[in-house]
Design a protein around this motif. Structure first.
Motif, PDB file in Angstrom:
ATOM      1  N   SER A 143       0.851  -1.191   0.000  1.00  0.00           N
ATOM      2  CA  SER A 143       0.000   0.000   0.000  1.00  0.00           C
ATOM      3  C   SER A 143       0.890   1.246   0.000  1.00  0.00           C
ATOM      4  O   SER A 143       2.074   1.145   0.308  1.00  0.00           O
ATOM      5  CB  SER A 143      -0.899  -0.023   1.223  1.00  0.00           C
ATOM      6  OG  SER A 143      -0.160   0.361   2.340  1.00  0.00           O
ATOM      7  N   PRO A 144       0.350   2.427  -0.318  1.00  0.00           N
ATOM      8  CA  PRO A 144       1.182   3.644  -0.341  1.00  0.00           C
ATOM      9  C   PRO A 144       1.821   3.922   1.019  1.00  0.00           C
ATOM     10  O   PRO A 144       2.884   4.531   1.099  1.00  0.00           O
ATOM     11  CB  PRO A 144       0.208   4.744  -0.709  1.00  0.00           C
ATOM     12  CG  PRO A 144      -0.967   4.075  -1.307  1.00  0.00           C
ATOM     13  CD  PRO A 144      -1.024   2.706  -0.756  1.00  0.00           C
ATOM     14  N   GLN A 145       1.154   3.448   2.085  1.00  0.00           N
ATOM     15  CA  GLN A 145       1.686   3.710   3.427  1.00  0.00           C
ATOM     16  C   GLN A 145       2.750   2.695   3.829  1.00  0.00           C
ATOM     17  O   GLN A 145       3.278   2.764   4.929  1.00  0.00           O
ATOM     18  CB  GLN A 145       0.551   3.677   4.461  1.00  0.00           C
ATOM     19  CG  GLN A 145      -0.392   4.858   4.389  1.00  0.00           C
ATOM     20  CD  GLN A 145      -1.353   4.744   3.216  1.00  0.00           C
ATOM     21  OE1 GLN A 145      -1.756   3.646   2.846  1.00  0.00           O
ATOM     22  NE2 GLN A 145      -1.706   5.868   2.612  1.00  0.00           N
ATOM     23  N   GLY A 146       3.025   1.753   2.993  1.00  0.00           N
ATOM     24  CA  GLY A 146       4.087   0.804   3.298  1.00  0.00           C
ATOM     25  C   GLY A 146       3.608  -0.479   3.946  1.00  0.00           C
ATOM     26  O   GLY A 146       4.384  -1.238   4.500  1.00  0.00           O
ATOM     27  N   GLN A 147       2.331  -0.698   3.871  1.00  0.00           N
ATOM     28  CA  GLN A 147       1.780  -1.918   4.449  1.00  0.00           C
ATOM     29  C   GLN A 147       1.823  -3.017   3.386  1.00  0.00           C
ATOM     30  O   GLN A 147       1.433  -2.777   2.239  1.00  0.00           O
ATOM     31  CB  GLN A 147       0.330  -1.629   4.833  1.00  0.00           C
ATOM     32  CG  GLN A 147      -0.271  -2.630   5.747  1.00  0.00           C
ATOM     33  CD  GLN A 147      -1.733  -2.298   5.990  1.00  0.00           C
ATOM     34  OE1 GLN A 147      -2.216  -1.239   5.574  1.00  0.00           O
ATOM     35  NE2 GLN A 147      -2.426  -3.184   6.642  1.00  0.00           N
ATOM     36  N   VAL A 148       2.277  -4.199   3.781  1.00  0.00           N
ATOM     37  CA  VAL A 148       2.363  -5.278   2.797  1.00  0.00           C
ATOM     38  C   VAL A 148       0.977  -5.886   2.608  1.00  0.00           C
ATOM     39  O   VAL A 148       0.371  -6.389   3.550  1.00  0.00           O
ATOM     40  CB  VAL A 148       3.357  -6.364   3.254  1.00  0.00           C
ATOM     41  CG1 VAL A 148       3.337  -7.529   2.290  1.00  0.00           C
ATOM     42  CG2 VAL A 148       4.742  -5.785   3.349  1.00  0.00           C
ATOM     43  N   LEU A 149       0.456  -5.817   1.383  1.00  0.00           N
ATOM     44  CA  LEU A 149      -0.881  -6.361   1.125  1.00  0.00           C
ATOM     45  C   LEU A 149      -0.796  -7.824   0.732  1.00  0.00           C
ATOM     46  O   LEU A 149      -1.619  -8.632   1.130  1.00  0.00           O
ATOM     47  CB  LEU A 149      -1.561  -5.550   0.026  1.00  0.00           C
ATOM     48  CG  LEU A 149      -1.726  -4.062   0.373  1.00  0.00           C
ATOM     49  CD1 LEU A 149      -2.246  -3.304  -0.833  1.00  0.00           C
ATOM     50  CD2 LEU A 149      -2.665  -3.884   1.545  1.00  0.00           C
ATOM     51  N   SER A 150       0.209  -8.138  -0.064  1.00  0.00           N
ATOM     52  CA  SER A 150       0.436  -9.553  -0.348  1.00  0.00           C
ATOM     53  C   SER A 150       1.877  -9.719  -0.777  1.00  0.00           C
ATOM     54  O   SER A 150       2.443  -8.827  -1.405  1.00  0.00           O
ATOM     55  CB  SER A 150      -0.513 -10.058  -1.435  1.00  0.00           C
ATOM     56  OG  SER A 150       0.011  -9.755  -2.701  1.00  0.00           O
ATOM     57  N   ALA A 151       2.460 -10.847  -0.401  1.00  0.00           N
ATOM     58  CA  ALA A 151       3.848 -11.079  -0.775  1.00  0.00           C
ATOM     59  C   ALA A 151       4.107 -12.570  -0.784  1.00  0.00           C
ATOM     60  O   ALA A 151       3.620 -13.289   0.085  1.00  0.00           O
ATOM     61  CB  ALA A 151       4.790 -10.404   0.214  1.00  0.00           C
ATOM     62  N   HIS A 152       4.796 -13.031  -1.785  1.00  0.00           N
ATOM     63  CA  HIS A 152       5.249 -14.411  -1.766  1.00  0.00           C
ATOM     64  C   HIS A 152       6.483 -14.568  -2.638  1.00  0.00           C
ATOM     65  O   HIS A 152       6.749 -13.742  -3.505  1.00  0.00           O
ATOM     66  CB  HIS A 152       4.142 -15.382  -2.184  1.00  0.00           C
ATOM     67  CG  HIS A 152       3.856 -15.381  -3.638  1.00  0.00           C
ATOM     68  ND1 HIS A 152       2.919 -14.556  -4.219  1.00  0.00           N
ATOM     69  CD2 HIS A 152       4.400 -16.106  -4.654  1.00  0.00           C
ATOM     70  CE1 HIS A 152       2.892 -14.772  -5.519  1.00  0.00           C
ATOM     71  NE2 HIS A 152       3.771 -15.701  -5.815  1.00  0.00           N
ATOM     72  N   VAL A 153       7.230 -15.645  -2.344  1.00  0.00           N
ATOM     73  CA  VAL A 153       8.434 -15.925  -3.119  1.00  0.00           C
ATOM     74  C   VAL A 153       8.230 -17.266  -3.786  1.00  0.00           C
ATOM     75  O   VAL A 153       7.801 -18.228  -3.143  1.00  0.00           O
ATOM     76  CB  VAL A 153       9.671 -15.989  -2.198  1.00  0.00           C
ATOM     77  CG1 VAL A 153      10.874 -16.507  -2.966  1.00  0.00           C
ATOM     78  CG2 VAL A 153       9.958 -14.629  -1.605  1.00  0.00           C
ATOM     79  N   SER A 154       8.461 -17.314  -5.088  1.00  0.00           N
ATOM     80  CA  SER A 154       8.461 -18.628  -5.723  1.00  0.00           C
ATOM     81  C   SER A 154       9.882 -18.907  -6.183  1.00  0.00           C
ATOM     82  O   SER A 154      10.494 -18.069  -6.846  1.00  0.00           O
ATOM     83  CB  SER A 154       7.465 -18.675  -6.882  1.00  0.00           C
ATOM     84  OG  SER A 154       7.768 -17.694  -7.812  1.00  0.00           O
ATOM     85  N   GLY A 155      10.386 -20.035  -5.789  1.00  0.00           N
ATOM     86  CA  GLY A 155      11.780 -20.309  -6.048  1.00  0.00           C
ATOM     87  C   GLY A 155      12.024 -21.632  -6.740  1.00  0.00           C
ATOM     88  O   GLY A 155      11.141 -22.496  -6.797  1.00  0.00           O
ATOM     89  N   ARG A 156      13.209 -21.756  -7.304  1.00  0.00           N
ATOM     90  CA  ARG A 156      13.583 -22.993  -7.982  1.00  0.00           C
ATOM     91  C   ARG A 156      15.009 -23.334  -7.572  1.00  0.00           C
ATOM     92  O   ARG A 156      15.840 -22.433  -7.397  1.00  0.00           O
ATOM     93  CB  ARG A 156      13.555 -22.821  -9.497  1.00  0.00           C
ATOM     94  CG  ARG A 156      12.240 -22.275 -10.027  1.00  0.00           C
ATOM     95  CD  ARG A 156      12.186 -22.351 -11.526  1.00  0.00           C
ATOM     96  NE  ARG A 156      13.234 -21.568 -12.169  1.00  0.00           N
ATOM     97  CZ  ARG A 156      13.817 -21.908 -13.296  1.00  0.00           C
ATOM     98  NH1 ARG A 156      13.471 -23.022 -13.900  1.00  0.00           N
ATOM     99  NH2 ARG A 156      14.750 -21.158 -13.834  1.00  0.00           N
ATOM    100  N   VAL A 157      15.279 -24.611  -7.448  1.00  0.00           N
ATOM    101  CA  VAL A 157      16.663 -25.040  -7.234  1.00  0.00           C
ATOM    102  C   VAL A 157      17.081 -25.743  -8.513  1.00  0.00           C
ATOM    103  O   VAL A 157      16.521 -26.775  -8.864  1.00  0.00           O
ATOM    104  CB  VAL A 157      16.787 -25.991  -6.028  1.00  0.00           C
ATOM    105  CG1 VAL A 157      18.231 -26.443  -5.868  1.00  0.00           C
ATOM    106  CG2 VAL A 157      16.285 -25.305  -4.783  1.00  0.00           C
ATOM    107  N   VAL A 158      17.998 -25.122  -9.233  1.00  0.00           N
ATOM    108  CA  VAL A 158      18.437 -25.684 -10.501  1.00  0.00           C
ATOM    109  C   VAL A 158      19.845 -26.249 -10.316  1.00  0.00           C
ATOM    110  O   VAL A 158      20.692 -25.619  -9.702  1.00  0.00           O
ATOM    111  CB  VAL A 158      18.431 -24.597 -11.598  1.00  0.00           C
ATOM    112  CG1 VAL A 158      18.972 -25.144 -12.906  1.00  0.00           C
ATOM    113  CG2 VAL A 158      17.021 -24.083 -11.798  1.00  0.00           C
TER     114      VAL A 158
END
Lengths: 443, 843
Positions: A186-201
């Motif tokens: 959000s503009p105020q710096g609040q995290v609305l959604s976050a995720h990490v998708s990762g791969r091990v190659v």
């Protein structure tokens, strides 16, 4: 099952057409072109139903790959297959482009014959395929009957992804942890959604039939070990440079390459496998908790009258000062009635791109715990449209040399009992790359 | 129009368009457009003024982007600026942008209107035309408000150029079509009509479109145009093909103008003035003569133009419908076209002939082509032409050729296209009924119809055949025999089973003498179809079975067995189960006399307009049928529904309803209309018989609907067989006026007293009768309210209450009279006098 597979160029011309089942007629090719490629409205859904026929498509640059079926197939399987197909083609002739496809059409038909049989996906492991589908022209004489029969037994055998008798002078393996971090703030710096998708190659150049064991700071494993009281130090931890000192991460879900023994993972949560030769993707995972956000974007938008807009954006890097982020690009959307833009920035280069309706600010390198700022003055043309500007979010691209999820490789052990080399003789390389996925901040 | 000179070609625009066309993907196109839009915005925003050329170029680009499907929200101002330019090309682009992209933005509209006004008052004809085209293209209400008064002036001004006049006429037509209330011709009327005399053919062509449209709205004001049109027409028709130069099209002089003139004349009745009429007839004859002449050219355009005029002339002749000579000639001409190799011509000829057939003068002439038409029906490749042929056959049918036509249509039906089958079926059914001399032929035809196209035979068709069979004693036996034979086919359509079940149930006794169709054979035949039928048909068959028990006592055991089996008596369908249970009980409890009364033969249906006809009208679309027709047909269908399908079991159902107020109360079929009037009557007496041990039954003749109803109201009272009669409409209505037919709701009104004590008992246009009743142990009180719905007074209004003798002493009459006024402020006179009669009875 898949009834047919078509590859189109951007104009909708058919480059490759392979029909596996009788229920798919020639008109299916045209149906997809008319209803999807040339559709008046851009088709967003990857699955389209036309006259009781399902079309699953993926798009690579300007090339459309479409799988067609009349049956009720598992859509996830079809897409997995299409992606695999892309990987195989990339492995054979590089980038998927119209030119490359036209030049390699014989090879593609050959591949399609092999990886899809009567619509059922078969072995699509590049390494295995390369043993019998080659690009060096006819080598009939060089391959003996024995070799051919060996291929058959290997491909149809228990370990279809690796052939026997591989020998390297230097046993070496490379491990890449590739993550993409997605954020909506959000503009105020609040995290609305976050995720990490990762791969091990993994890229492995190992002799014989080695047995590997892979360990990472998975929360469940660490907790179990903590309880058991046997703190086994493998000495391979902390190869990366993540800034946080946390010990373990919670993985929401993960998938593995077919070589990983799932039964063992289910019972002991240990990842053990016989690796294929060459490059492959060992696992894929997703985390949502305790993500390290590499950058913080602070937007300030002020509307001055009807014809002017002032935008100020500050970005702050949030990781160890010793690390360097690269390829930073901030994209600030501008209103549709922009008639002129003046930009001032301390660092990097910023430019108004009219064709994309955005100001694009590029910074080559930026160390951790720094901040930088851009300010822009946007002139607007008064319109008779009453619609207000929707203010799309500011998006960002970057690359950082650590894993934003906090994942660390603890060990990767190699056992080969038949040949005389041990775990210590193998040269191992580990690399962490964190990239931005959809990294947006509302303004 | 002045051609765009080379120097005016906009290079920037051409480059932009070719860039867009070369884009490889949608995304690339959008990028290019965004870039261009930003460029245009910065140009328009820029401080230095743009010259006309670049303004025109950018406005053009915006227009192109808009036409590609993107929103444009600026540039309007620049476009309006272009309007005031002196260069044709710049003005043209400005007008183009305005006509495509104008929205009702108040300040802009004012500026645009100003510019248009300037151009209209300029002397430059091209500018005037541009302005007029813009007005016509936009055609909004604002435009009409601003210019509706201006344009007629331009149209009739003496010094206006011909091309401007054309534009003005068409512009006015457009404004008249969008907002007719704003275009007031008034003083201009006669001068507009005189445009028909204009030297320039283009002006006449444009003006006549306007006049035709105007005269359709107010024919009287434009009456004078008839003679002018006739003289114009005769000048064109009599002119040699070279006279009109530019307006001769493939050797045909002014074909469009001629067609429009003929169409204009179709708005009016034949001219009364003998000279004008003579001239017109002469014209029409000339046109018919010309059709006979050998073609001057082999080109298709020549014959098309000629035939267009001819067909328009023929429709004018049909419209007048007063010249037998012309009608017959037209018919002969069309007859030639029937065999033309052009499919379109054949279609048109058939269509025109359809209307010709309805004229008394040409009906006979049309009939001579019957063979050709039948041939067309059979051999045409195009289904729409076949449809027209079928229409024409229907239209030309009369008593003399009905048999042939119906036979042809029936035989065609077997191969007919699916889309027209239902309509064909309806037509055959109507023709067969309308022209039936011999009803056995009628029955044969309809049964054939059901056999050939069972799926397309709607409910109405078989209702109708049953109505007719019931009403005609002479065909009943034949019908029973034919139906019996038809049912013997291994596979017959469900509609056939319905008809068969009904007719055999009613008249099976007429053929029972023959051992081949003995009662048991009949029953077995019907029952063999039972399991293949849908629920409504099964219900009907069950009713037929109970009638069999009545007609042939020897089948009783077999039928009871069938009714008793689990698949009937425990059927999952409530309707079927109820019928099975009740019929079984009825057949085992009631004596033969009772059965005979309950299951009496159906009374004849009242004659009424065929509901099939109404259905056909409905199918033909609302264009040919007025709304009231539609409603009629619906109501008709509804009544028929009750009368036809439910009729057979009315009596039996009535018996059960009295004891169990079941949800199927409407099955009672109590109607004040006659069709089943007698059935409830018998049911009334039946009630007394079955449910009261006390003997004295009211004479069934005295029981009318209402009497029966009173019985139902309070079953406990029925044993006293108290019957109050006197609310009958014939008694209460003044003798001078015919009682109007009851409103359709009347039926439902009666039914609701099965479980209610108060409410409206009867209502028609004259009278409303309400009832209110109370019962306490041995006392009953009944109020009757009579409401006068008309505006006049009822004179000599009497009510009669009839009751069995021994009750006389117990009945106490209290009569009161009150007047009530409702809705005094409405225009209709609603003052309703309410009289209440309340007999109080006790015993």
């Amino acid at each position: 099952m898949i009834g047919g597979l078509f590859i189109y160029n951007h104009k909708g011309e058919v480059l490759i057409s392979r029909v596996y089942r009788d229920d798919i007629g020639r008109n299916a090719v045209d149906a997809f072109r008319v209803n999807v490629i040339h559709a008046r409205q851009q088709v967003r859904s990857p699955v389209t139903n036309i006259a009781r026929t399902s079309f699953f498509h993926v798009k690579r640059s300007n090339i459309w790959l479409a799988a067609v079926t009349k049956q009720n197939v598992n859509a996830a399987m079809v897409f997995e297959f299409l992606y695999k197909m892309c990987d195989v083609m990339t492995a054979y002739f590089g980038k998927i482009s119209e030119e490359n496809i036209k030049n390699n059409f014989v090879l593609i038909y050959e591949l399609l014959d092999e990886i899809l049989d009567f619509g059922y996906p078969q072995n699509s492991e590049t390494g295995a395929l390369k043993t019998f589908i080659t690009q060096q022209g006819i080598k009939g004489q060089s391959q003996t009957k024995e070799e051919q029969s060996q291929i058959t037994s290997q491909v149809t055998g228990q370990i279809g992804w690796r052939r026997e008798g591989i020998k390297y002078r230097r046993n070496e393996l490379f491990l890449d942890v590739l993550e993409s971090v997605n954020l909506l703030m959000s503009p105020q710096g609040q995290v609305l959604s976050a995720h990490v998708s990762g791969r091990v190659v993994m890229k492995s150049y190992l002799s014989g039939m080695p047995e590997c064991k892979f360990g990472m700071n998975d929360k469940i494993v660490i907790d179990k070990q903590g309880k058991g009281g046997t703190t086994e130090d493998t000495g391979k931890s902390d190869l990366g440079g993540g800034s946080s000192g946390k010990q373990s991460i919670a993985i929401d879900d993960c998938t593995f390459h077919q070589c990983v023994r799932l039964s063992k993972f289910d019972s002991e949560r240990s990842i053990s496998f016989i690796p294929p030769d060459g490059e492959y993707e060992l696992m894929r995972y997703r985390t949502t908790k305790d993500i390290i956000l590499p950058f913080r974007v602070i937007p300030l938008v002020r509307e001055v009258g009807r014809t002017k807009l002032e935008v100020k954006v500050v970005i702050k890097s949030n990781f160890k000062p010793s690390l360097l982020a690269q390829k930073i690009e901030v994209r600030i959307p501008t209103p549709l009635n922009t008639s002129g833009v003046q930009v001032i920035c301390m660092k990097g280069k910023a430019k108004y791109k009219a064709s994309e309706n955005a100001i694009v600010w590029k910074i080559k390198r930026m160390a951790g715990m720094k901040e930088s700022q851009i300010s822009a003055e946007i002139e607007l043309l008064p319109t008779n449209d009453k619609k207000k500007w929707a203010r799309p979010p500011i998006s960002m691209n970057f690359e950082v040399p650590f894993a934003p999820s906090g994942l660390k490789v603890r060990y990767l052990k190699v056992f080969e009992s038949k040949l005389n080399y041990s775990d210590h003789d193998v040269i191992k390389w580990v690399r962490y790359i964190g990239r931005s996925g959809i990294y947006e901040t509302r303004c | 129009m002045p051609a765009v000179s080379k120097g005016d070609g906009m290079r920037g625009l051409a480059v932009f368009i070719s860039d867009i066309r070369n884009c490889k993907s949608k995304e690339a196109e959008i990028k290019r457009i965004n870039k261009e839009l930003a460029n245009i915005r910065s140009k328009f925003k820029g401080d230095k003024a743009l010259d006309g050329y670049s303004k025109k170029k950018y406005v053009c680009k915006l227009l192109f982007i808009f036409l590609l499907g993107h929103d444009i929200d600026f540039g309007h101002m620049e476009a309006v600026n272009l309007l005031s330019s002196n260069k044709y090309t710049e003005k043209q682009i400005g007008y183009l942008f305005i006509s495509v992209l104008v929205n009702s933005n108040s300040e802009l509209i004012r500026l645009i209107n100003n510019a248009i006004k300037n151009d209209l008052s300029s002397r430059n004809p091209t500018f005037m035309c541009l302005a007029l085209h813009c007005i016509a293209n936009v055609g909004s209400r604002e435009m009409a408000e601003a210019f509706a008064s201006e344009i007629p002036r331009i149209l009739v001004a003496g010094d206006t150029m011909d091309s401007v006049k054309q534009s003005a006429a068409l512009c006015l037509l457009r404004l008249y079509k969008t907002s007719p209330d704003l275009v007031l011709m008034g003083e201009w009327t006669s001068r507009v009509v005189h445009l028909l005399n204009d030297q320039h053919m283009g002006v006449v062509t444009a003006a006549i479109s306007l006049i035709t449209c105007l005269s359709q709205k107010n024919p009287d004001e434009f009456k004078t145009c008839v003679s002018l049109a006739v003289s114009r027409l005769s000048r064109i028709v009599s002119s040699a093909s070279t006279d009109l130069q530019d307006y001769t099209y493939y050797f045909v002089p002014a074909p469009w103008l001629s067609c429009k003139l003929l169409r204009l004349l179709q708005c009016y009745p034949p001219p009364e003035d003998g000279a004008v009429k003579g001239r017109l007839v002469e014209c029409l004859e000339t046109i018919l003569n010309k059709a006979q002449e050998p073609p001057k050219s082999k080109k298709v355009q020549h014959s098309n133009a000629k035939n267009a005029i001819l067909f328009e002339a023929i429709s004018l002749i049909i419209h007048y419908d007063s010249e037998p000579n012309l009608l017959v000639r037209a018919c002969n001409q069309l007859g030639q076209f029937l065999q033309h190799r052009e499919t379109n011509l054949r279609y048109l000829a058939l269509e025109s002939m359809c209307t010709l057939a309805s004229s008394e003068f040409s009906h006979e002439a049309v009939k001579t082509h019957i063979e050709t038409v039948i041939n067309a029906l059979k051999t045409e490749r195009d289904v729409s032409v076949r449809q027209r042929a079928a229409d024409l056959l229907y239209a030309m049918c009369d008593r003399s050729n009905a048999k042939q036509i119906v036979a042809e249509m029936l035989s065609y039906l077997e191969t007919a296209d699916y889309s027209i089958r239902e309509e064909m079926v309806l037509k055959v059914a109507i023709l067969a009924e309308k022209y039936a001399v011999d009803y056995s032929w009628y029955v044969d035809t309809i049964l054939n119809l059901i056999r050939i196209a069972g799926d397309y035979v709607s409910e109405e068709v078989w209702y109708r055949v049953i109505q007719i069979v019931i009403n005609r004693d002479d065909v009943q036996g034949y019908a029973a025999k034919t139906v019996f034979e038809a049912l013997q086919a291994p596979a017959c359509h469900e509609n056939m089973v319905k008809v068969g079940g009904y007719i055999l149930g009613e008249f099976g006794n007429l053929i029972a003498g023959d051992p081949r169709s003995s009662p048991l054979v009949q029953f077995n035949l019907l029952h063999s179809k039972f399991h293949l039928c849908s629920v409504p048909t099964r219900a009907l068959l069950l009713s037929a079975y109970i009638k069999f028990i009545n007609l042939f006592p020897e089948t009783k055991a077999t039928i009871q067995e069938v009714l008793r089996c689990d698949s009937q008596i425990r059927n999952s369908d409530v309707e079927l189960q109820q019928r099975a249970v009740e019929y079984l009980k009825l057949s085992s409890i009631a004596s033969t006399d009772v059965l005979a009364t309950v299951l009496e033969e159906m009374p004849p249906f009242p004659e009424r307009e065929s509901s099939i006809l109404a259905k056909l009208k409905k199918k033909k679309g609302p264009g040919t049928v007025s709304v009231t027709d539609l409603e009629d047909s619906k109501r008709e269908g509804g009544e028929l529904n009750g009368g036809g399908e439910r009729g057979p079991d009315t009596a039996a159902m009535a018996a059960s309803n009295a004891s169990t107020p079941s949800p199927s109360a409407d099955l009672l079929g109590i109607r004040s209309a006659a069709p089943v009037g007698a059935a409830p009557a018998s049911a009334g007496s039946l009630l007394v018989d079955v449910f009261s041990e006390a003997g004295p039954a009211a004479p069934s003749a005295a029981v009318n609907d209402d009497g029966f109803l009173r019985d139902l109201e309070q079953p406990t009272e029925t044993c006293d067989s108290l019957l109050v009669e006197g609310s009958g409409d014939s008694d209460s209505a003044p003798p001078s006026e015919d009682p109007a037919p009851p409103l359709p709701e009347a039926d439902e009104l009666l039914n609701k007293f099965v479980c209610k004590n108060n409410g409206v008992l009867f209502e028609n246009q004259l009278l409303q009768i309400g009832i209110k009743s109370e019962y306490r142990q041995n006392l009953g009180r009944m109020y009757l309210f009579y409401g006068n719905k008309t505006s006049v007074q009822f004179a000599s209004f009497t009510t009669t209450v009839s009751y069995p003798g021994e009750l006389q002493s117990h009945i106490l009459f209290v009569q009161s009279c009150s007047c009530m006024f409702r809705n005094q402020y409405t225009s209709e006179n609603w003052d309703t006098a309410c009289y209440s009669t309340s007999p109080i009875f006790a015993h």
